[in-house]
Design an enzyme around this catalytic site. Structure first.
Site, short mmCIF file in Angstrom:
data_model
loop_
_atom_site.label_atom_id
_atom_site.label_comp_id
_atom_site.label_asym_id
_atom_site.label_seq_id
_atom_site.Cartn_x
_atom_site.Cartn_y
_atom_site.Cartn_z
N ASP A 326 -26.75 -1.03 48.57
CA ASP A 326 -28.07 -0.41 48.61
C ASP A 326 -28.57 -0.02 47.21
O ASP A 326 -28.04 0.89 46.57
CB ASP A 326 -28.08 0.81 49.52
CG ASP A 326 -29.49 1.17 49.98
OD1 ASP A 326 -30.42 0.38 49.75
OD2 ASP A 326 -29.65 2.25 50.58
N LYS A 375 -29.77 3.59 56.26
CA LYS A 375 -30.52 4.12 55.11
C LYS A 375 -30.33 5.62 55.00
O LYS A 375 -30.17 6.17 53.89
CB LYS A 375 -31.99 3.76 55.23
CG LYS A 375 -32.86 4.25 54.09
CD LYS A 375 -32.51 3.57 52.77
CE LYS A 375 -33.04 2.16 52.73
NZ LYS A 375 -32.85 1.55 51.38
N LYS A 416 -44.95 4.34 46.75
CA LYS A 416 -44.06 5.36 47.32
C LYS A 416 -44.41 6.74 46.76
O LYS A 416 -44.60 6.91 45.57
CB LYS A 416 -42.61 5.04 47.00
CG LYS A 416 -41.62 6.11 47.47
CD LYS A 416 -40.23 5.92 46.86
CE LYS A 416 -39.48 4.81 47.53
NZ LYS A 416 -38.06 4.78 47.07
N LYS A 488 -26.63 2.97 45.67
CA LYS A 488 -26.54 4.29 46.29
C LYS A 488 -25.11 4.59 46.73
O LYS A 488 -24.62 5.71 46.59
CB LYS A 488 -27.46 4.37 47.50
CG LYS A 488 -28.96 4.44 47.20
CD LYS A 488 -29.73 4.71 48.47
CE LYS A 488 -31.24 4.74 48.24
NZ LYS A 488 -31.80 3.38 48.04
#
Length: 533
Positions: A326, A375, A416, A488
């Site tokens: 990720d 996520k 975002k 991540k």
């Protein structure tokens, strides 16, 4: 007037006062620890670590240890191609756009003026690292990584990939609404004939809201899809005259695969499960297995568990690089900096409440709660090692209250927005609250990471290392934990601990590249300046 206007006005005209300079010329290390030949850089690197024992009475004893590693790095850069899963998505089209624009030196207009193609945001293309101190005036000297060892130029990388949508890249760029209209118009002649390859697909691993896009699919069962993916990698390599291919998953998140003994726990079982069309073999795992079988490094840029144990074992057996999981690009990257800063200063983070909202297709997919689960886990785990490293602040397995919220707002598209509130306890338990607001194009943050990962995977393929006590040079471990800076949830090998702190992750890349040319790790001590002669 209490401002710094006078200083600001003078900054452009005055010579800079900071004692640092950047040099982009190749750096040649003059040392008994490094040898340069036409083909290789051979270095000896003294690695110092400290082993710790804890006695029955709680006494802690530290034992500094030193070992020597020898590196061989091939100087000739491979002819590298990049294949992206999700080529027609926001991330894929943004990466492709940047590479085509840079290769063709495109410029475009916005209301603020003329813009020139670049790779800003890329660690390998725009980051610099301290090499040492100038012998002339004592200033710190910085250079790009590529000044120490040869690296691929992204301009030279052909691009291909797969997507469940068969739109050409020009139309996909228009749909993504990431790029400025003038840039899209100038790119159209270069990309309107570029169509993604048909993709592996399984409705059980994707949200129902993605089904209307799925018009470009590989037919057949999972074994047939795997064989087609392998042919695609081989064809791309052959038609483009490539030495190496890197495959990167840039597509939407999938649901988690169930890890089942006898199905995906070993390489043999995983390959049998693919042959048997087992329902718990995900499309992303098919891409990973195809890449590994073709000797192409594979990077998992989403949070699902693509790299199941059998997939990792296959990579280890065939000595092919894998990296996951990720991409760490926006709010989560900031967490791994800010929490490191606060805890590093002895401040106890008590609550972290973070909101994201945007309207791109990746976020649309996450409105499905099953797809959101991976996520959510990825965003939540990014501070674990930082907290566990300080039991003075966090005894008895205490953790901060960490809340993560994301919302789909179609009007915003790829733009975002995130708001983060950190409330901490500082001196005498007084409260310290920090509130941050960020706005960015999500894909513009992710795209340079994808380029960096391709460039660094190619570099690692040219490295061989001999550890102390061994007579043989070998490749680095197939699980590329050194690239955790971009992830991540960094995938690690065996019992290797996970590191999330961004500064430590960056230092790992910097010091590893320095080791390739026999330079010491950066300590930031600058000891001679702190002592009297």
């Amino acid at each position: 007037m209490t401002d710094n206007d006078q200083l600001r006005a003078g900054q452009k005209a005055q010579t800079k006062s900071a004692r640092a300079r950047t040099l982009v010329a190749p750096v040649i290390v003059s040392s008994d620890n490094v040898q340069y030949s036409e083909d290789e850089i051979i270095s000896k690197y003294s690695y110092t670590d400290t082993k710790v024992t804890i006695g029955e009475d709680g006494t802690v004893t530290a034992f500094p240890q030193n070992s020597v590693f020898e590196f061989k790095t091939r100087r000739r850069v491979s002819r590298l191609g990049l294949m992206m899963v999700g080529l027609g998505g926001n991330n894929g089209t943004t990466v492709a756009a940047a590479m085509y624009a840079k290769k063709h030196s495109l410029e475009w207009q916005t209301r603020t003026g003329t813009h020139v193609s670049n790779y800003k945001g890329s660690l390998t293309q725009c980051g610099t690292f301290r090499v040492g101190t100038s012998s002339e005036d004592g200033t710190d000297v910085y250079s790009p990584l590529s000044s120490l060892v040869p690296m691929v130029n992204p301009d030279d990388m052909p691009v291909s990939g797969w997507d469940i949508s068969g739109r050409n890249l020009a139309d996909a760029m228009d749909s993504a609404q990431v790029l400025e209209p003038d840039l899209r118009n100038k790119l159209r002649p270069f990309v309107d004939k570029v169509v993604p390859l048909p993709a592996a697909f399984d409705t059980d691993f994707i949200a129902d809201n993605q089904l209307p896009r799925a018009d470009n699919l590989i037919p057949g069962q999972k074994q047939e899809q795997l064989e087609q993916l392998r042919r695609d990698i081989r064809n791309f390599k052959e038609t483009q005259g490539l030495d190496e291919v890197v495959v990167i998953w840039t597509a939407n998140s999938e649901r988690y695969s169930k890890e089942i003994e006898g199905v995906n726990d070993t390489s043999e079982n995983l390959l049998k499960a693919i042959q048997g069309n087992h329902p718990e073999v995900s499309p992303s795992t098919l891409y990973a297995v195809a890449s590994i079988l073709e000797g192409a490094p594979y990077v998992n840029g989403s949070p699902q568990n693509t790299l199941v144990p059998g997939c990792v074992k296959l990579a280890e057996e065939l000595q092919v690089f894998i990296c996951g999981d990720d991409f760490k690009s926006g709010q989560t990257k900031m967490k791994s900096v800010l929490v490191d800063y606060l805890i590093g200063c002895g401040v106890k983070v008590k609550t972290m409440v973070t909101y994201n909202h945007l309207g791109n297709n990746d976020m649309y997919q996450l409105t499905d709660q099953v797809m959101w689960k991976p996520k959510s886990a990825a965003k939540s785990k990014v501070i674990e090692d930082l907290v566990e490293a300080n039991e003075v602040l966090y005894p008895n397995n205490e953790k901060p209250d960490h809340v993560v919220v994301v919302k789909y707002v179609p009007f915003l598209g790829d733009s975002k927005r995130d708001v983060s509130e950190y409330t901490s306890e500082t001196f005498l338990d007084s409260h310290y609250t920090m509130i941050m607001h960020n706005e960015c194009l999500d894909s513009a943050l992710c795209a340079p990471l994808i380029i960096d990962l391709a460039v660094l995977c190619e570099l690692f393929q040219r490295i061989r290392v001999k550890v102390q006590g061994s007579d043989e040079f070998k490749s680095m471990h197939p699980v590329l934990s050194a690239l955790g800076f971009f992830m991540k949830i960094p995938k690690t090998a065996g019992e290797e601990p996970i590191v999330n702190a961004l500064n430590r992750q960056r230092a790992c890349i910097e010091n590893l590249v320095k080791a390739l040319v026999g330079l010491p790790a950066e300590s930031h001590l600058l000891l001679p300046t702190k002592c009297q002669a």
